[in-house]
Design an enzyme around this catalytic site. Structure first.
Site, short mmCIF file in Angstrom:
data_model
loop_
_atom_site.label_atom_id
_atom_site.label_comp_id
_atom_site.label_asym_id
_atom_site.label_seq_id
_atom_site.Cartn_x
_atom_site.Cartn_y
_atom_site.Cartn_z
CG ASN A 1 -34.41 19.96 -4.49
OD1 ASN A 1 -33.42 19.24 -4.31
ND2 ASN A 1 -35.64 19.48 -4.51
CD1 TRP A 2 -28.60 22.61 -6.58
CD2 TRP A 2 -26.61 21.67 -6.14
NE1 TRP A 2 -27.68 23.62 -6.44
CE2 TRP A 2 -26.45 23.07 -6.16
CE3 TRP A 2 -25.48 20.88 -5.87
CZ2 TRP A 2 -25.22 23.70 -5.95
CZ3 TRP A 2 -24.26 21.50 -5.65
CH2 TRP A 2 -24.13 22.89 -5.69
CE LYS A 3 -36.28 18.58 -8.00
NZ LYS A 3 -37.49 18.44 -8.80
CD GLU B 1 -41.13 22.37 -4.89
OE1 GLU B 1 -40.28 23.01 -5.53
OE2 GLU B 1 -40.95 21.20 -4.53
CD GLU C 1 -38.61 15.29 -7.45
OE1 GLU C 1 -37.49 15.30 -6.90
OE2 GLU C 1 -38.93 16.09 -8.36
CG HIS D 1 -39.25 17.54 -3.19
ND1 HIS D 1 -39.66 16.79 -4.26
CD2 HIS D 1 -38.91 18.75 -3.66
CE1 HIS D 1 -39.56 17.54 -5.36
NE2 HIS D 1 -39.11 18.73 -5.03
CB SER E 1 -41.59 24.74 -14.57
OG SER E 1 -41.68 23.33 -14.77
N GLY F 1 -35.61 23.73 -9.00
CA GLY F 1 -34.95 22.46 -9.31
C GLY F 1 -33.98 22.65 -10.46
N GLY F 2 -34.40 22.25 -11.66
CA GLY F 2 -33.54 22.24 -12.84
C GLY F 2 -32.72 23.50 -13.06
N GLY G 1 -40.60 20.05 -13.00
CA GLY G 1 -39.81 19.43 -14.06
C GLY G 1 -40.56 19.28 -15.38
P1 13P Z 1 -38.09 22.20 -11.26
O1 13P Z 1 -37.67 23.62 -10.98
O2 13P Z 1 -37.06 21.42 -11.99
O3 13P Z 1 -39.45 22.13 -11.85
O4 13P Z 1 -38.21 21.48 -9.81
C1 13P Z 1 -38.90 22.08 -8.79
C2 13P Z 1 -38.64 21.34 -7.54
O5 13P Z 1 -39.07 20.23 -7.36
C3 13P Z 1 -37.84 22.01 -6.51
O6 13P Z 1 -37.89 21.33 -5.30
#
Ligand code: 13P
Length: 256
Positions: free
Chosen positions: A9-11, A168, A98, A96, A214, A235-236, A174
């Site tokens: 997920n590149w956000k 998640e 967020e 998600h 993470s 994510g990251g 994050g």
């Molecule tokens: P991180 O891997 O950056 O913690 O993010 C997880 C995430 O929200 C994937 O959708």
């Protein structure tokens, strides 16, 4: 045996050229060994088509990070399932944390999006997870159960078995503070038990469950070794080709 699935997920990251470069590095670098694992890249809307074009014919799929449930019309700023299919997506992330926390996404909206995605031929990744406060007050299971029931309401067993659920925990996203493999496995087991109640044992065993929060190349194995965890939503660490490839490798090696 469920097939593993690792999604990035590149956000809100990556321009079109940067996204195409990353997708190219992944399809070149991950090419030969990913046959035993589904790999999905979820760029921002603006880069979806270019990324899909870049990896066309490879083993890697493209997904979006959100979608609207209507097919077309006066919904300024929104994108439909049909548009995502048109742009080369076969997957979509729905619900998600967020989006739930910052954009007011409800279980009802998640449910509508899931149904629209399935009827348009998109495979949904349904995100669920508790906040730190909810975990500390002991309501993590109850919250996640409610999210799962809300997302799957009125979805047939046949359609449900094609879905992926990403567990998640919000406090792990994050933060560098991942869940433990054991805790994540217990939550995945609880999600599977909820699906068994809603549908059947067979459906609950067919649905793939990812852990997210993470995830790094160094901790992927801890999650991948858990019997109820079939993959990761990253994510990251999905923004760097080497890290993401390391995660895919750890996933595949752990399930061998
Ligand atoms: P991180 O891997 O950056 O913690 O993010 C997880 C995430 O929200 C994937 O959708």
């Amino acid at each position: 045996m469920r097939r593993s699935i690792v999604a990035g997920n590149w956000k809100m990251n990556k321009t079109i050229p940067d996204g195409v470069e990353l997708a190219g590095a992944l399809s070149d670098g991950a090419g030969e060994f990913i046959d035993s694992c589904d790999v999905v890249l979820c760029p921002p809307f603006t880069a979806v088509k270019a990324v899909a074009d870049r990896i066309l014919g490879s083993e890697i799929d493209v997904g979006a990070q959100d979608v609207h449930w209507e097919s077309s019309g006066a919904f300024t700023g929104e994108v439909s399932c049909e548009m995502l299919v048109d742009a080369g997506c076969s997957w979509v992330i729905i619900g998600h944390s967020e989006r739930r926390a910052m954009f007011g996404e409800t279980d009802d909206a998640v449910n509508k999006k899931m149904k629209a995605a399935i009827s348009a031929g998109l495979k949904p990744v349904i995100c669920v997870g508790e906040t730190l406060a909810q975990r500390e007050e002991g309501s993590a299971s109850e919250v996640v159960r409610r999210q799962v029931k809300g997302a799957f309401a009125g979805v047939s067993g046949e359609d449900a078995s094609k879905a992926v659920v990403a567990y998640e925990p919000v406090w792990a996203i994050g933060t560098g503070r991942a869940s433990t493999g054991e805790d994540a496995n217990a939550m995945a087991r609880m999600i599977r038990d909820t699906l068994a109640e809603l549908y059947s044992h067979d459906v609950s065993e067919a649905v793939r469950i990812q852990y997210g929060g993470s995830v790094k190349p160094g901790n992927m194995a801890e999650f991948a070794q858990q019997p109820e965890i079939d993959g990761a939503l990253v994510g990251g660490a999905s923004l760097k080709a080497d890290d993401f490839i390391g995660i895919i490798r750890a996933m595949i090696d752990s399930k061998k």
